[in-house]
Design a protein around this motif. Structure first.
Motif, PDB file in Angstrom:
ATOM      1  N   VAL A  48       0.870  -1.171   0.000  1.00  0.00           N
ATOM      2  CA  VAL A  48       0.000   0.000   0.000  1.00  0.00           C
ATOM      3  C   VAL A  48       0.912   1.227   0.000  1.00  0.00           C
ATOM      4  O   VAL A  48       1.788   1.351   0.853  1.00  0.00           O
ATOM      5  CB  VAL A  48      -0.953   0.026   1.222  1.00  0.00           C
ATOM      6  CG1 VAL A  48      -1.750   1.318   1.253  1.00  0.00           C
ATOM      7  CG2 VAL A  48      -1.878  -1.180   1.202  1.00  0.00           C
ATOM      8  N   SER A  58       5.247   2.980  -6.245  1.00  0.00           N
ATOM      9  CA  SER A  58       4.410   1.898  -6.768  1.00  0.00           C
ATOM     10  C   SER A  58       4.990   1.314  -8.052  1.00  0.00           C
ATOM     11  O   SER A  58       5.010   0.090  -8.236  1.00  0.00           O
ATOM     12  CB  SER A  58       2.986   2.405  -7.038  1.00  0.00           C
ATOM     13  OG  SER A  58       2.326   2.717  -5.838  1.00  0.00           O
ATOM     14  N   ASN A  68       0.274  -7.062  -6.210  1.00  0.00           N
ATOM     15  CA  ASN A  68      -0.819  -6.518  -5.404  1.00  0.00           C
ATOM     16  C   ASN A  68      -0.393  -5.174  -4.808  1.00  0.00           C
ATOM     17  O   ASN A  68       0.192  -5.124  -3.725  1.00  0.00           O
ATOM     18  CB  ASN A  68      -1.193  -7.527  -4.312  1.00  0.00           C
ATOM     19  CG  ASN A  68      -2.480  -7.170  -3.621  1.00  0.00           C
ATOM     20  OD1 ASN A  68      -3.007  -6.065  -3.772  1.00  0.00           O
ATOM     21  ND2 ASN A  68      -2.987  -8.096  -2.839  1.00  0.00           N
ATOM     22  N   SER A  70      -1.727  -1.164  -4.004  1.00  0.00           N
ATOM     23  CA  SER A  70      -2.760  -0.135  -3.920  1.00  0.00           C
ATOM     24  C   SER A  70      -2.070   1.201  -3.693  1.00  0.00           C
ATOM     25  O   SER A  70      -1.248   1.330  -2.779  1.00  0.00           O
ATOM     26  CB  SER A  70      -3.713  -0.406  -2.754  1.00  0.00           C
ATOM     27  OG  SER A  70      -4.403  -1.616  -2.943  1.00  0.00           O
ATOM     28  N   ALA A  94      -3.592  -0.607  -8.504  1.00  0.00           N
ATOM     29  CA  ALA A  94      -4.932  -0.100  -8.207  1.00  0.00           C
ATOM     30  C   ALA A  94      -4.792   1.244  -7.488  1.00  0.00           C
ATOM     31  O   ALA A  94      -4.459   1.278  -6.306  1.00  0.00           O
ATOM     32  CB  ALA A  94      -5.690  -1.092  -7.340  1.00  0.00           C
ATOM     33  N   SER A 107     -10.121   1.117   5.863  1.00  0.00           N
ATOM     34  CA  SER A 107      -9.587  -0.035   5.135  1.00  0.00           C
ATOM     35  C   SER A 107      -9.351  -1.212   6.067  1.00  0.00           C
ATOM     36  O   SER A 107      -8.977  -1.044   7.223  1.00  0.00           O
ATOM     37  CB  SER A 107      -8.267   0.329   4.454  1.00  0.00           C
ATOM     38  OG  SER A 107      -7.724  -0.811   3.825  1.00  0.00           O
ATOM     39  N   GLU A 109      -7.629  -3.820   4.405  1.00  0.00           N
ATOM     40  CA  GLU A 109      -6.620  -4.473   3.568  1.00  0.00           C
ATOM     41  C   GLU A 109      -5.307  -4.569   4.339  1.00  0.00           C
ATOM     42  O   GLU A 109      -4.747  -3.564   4.763  1.00  0.00           O
ATOM     43  CB  GLU A 109      -6.408  -3.662   2.285  1.00  0.00           C
ATOM     44  CG  GLU A 109      -5.333  -4.231   1.385  1.00  0.00           C
ATOM     45  CD  GLU A 109      -5.087  -3.385   0.144  1.00  0.00           C
ATOM     46  OE1 GLU A 109      -4.350  -3.872  -0.720  1.00  0.00           O
ATOM     47  OE2 GLU A 109      -5.607  -2.268   0.042  1.00  0.00           O
TER      48      GLU A 109
END
Length: 184
Positions: A48, A58, A68, A70, A94, A107, A109
């Motif tokens: 994240v 990212s 994966n 975010s 994402a 969240s 996550e």
């Protein structure tokens, strides 16, 4: 900005000048990823990226095989740029628009790496709120790291779960983890 390693190594990405960002320097980013490379397999990570800005961090994770990712930012222009760049490079990041503190509250996550690069001019109370919310809400996996990039004029070592800090130029990365010993 450029991607340092992985499938897109050497790729330069030019963000629009109008975005309200201060990307992590290549020197600091390279040092950070050397630390992470010695600890993790990138293709196994969940990441994240808070206050993601241009998506610099990212893209580096995605180029190294992380699937994966975010990216969270409050600025619509930043989110659009990340989504457009991710699509063009087929990275699968994402990105979504949200106030980071609202995200941390709502969240569920869990991530292996949570990277936060808030604007350096935020008050220290806002910086302190990041690890508080991450650990209070159980957003970090047991073997994970919360990494906060901040100005060298700020010290976060007094906060619970602090492990270590590394200085690169005018920036510091402060690392936070669950209580078990972490060697960086």
């Amino acid at each position: 900005m450029r991607i340092i390693s992985g499938t897109h190594k050497g790729k330069r990405i030019s963000a629009p000048k109008k975005l309200p960002v201060r990307p992590t320097t290549d020197m600091a980013k390279e040092a950070l990823f050397n630390i992470l490379n010695n600890r993790y397999y990138f293709d196994e990570l969940t990441v994240v990226d808070l206050f993601s800005g241009t998506g610099n961090i990212s893209y580096e994770f995605a180029s190294r095989g992380t699937k994966n990712i975010s990216a969270v930012d409050a600025d619509y222009g930043c989110v659009k740029f990340i989504n457009d760049t991710s699509d063009a490079l087929e990275m699968g990041i994402a990105a979504f628009k949200s106030d980071v503190f609202t995200y941390l509250e709502k969240s569920r996550e869990k991530a292996t790496i949570i990277f936060a690069d808030p604007p350096y001019d935020l008050p220290i109370e806002s910086f302190e709120k990041i690890p508080q919310k991450v650990f209070e809400n159980g957003l970090l996996l047991d073997n994970g790291l919360l990494i906060i990039e901040h100005s060298s004029h700020m010290d976060l070592s007094h906060l619970e779960h602090f492990v270590e800090k590394r200085k690169y130029g005018g920036s510091i990365f402060s690392f936070f983890a669950w209580p078990e010993p972490v060697t960086l």
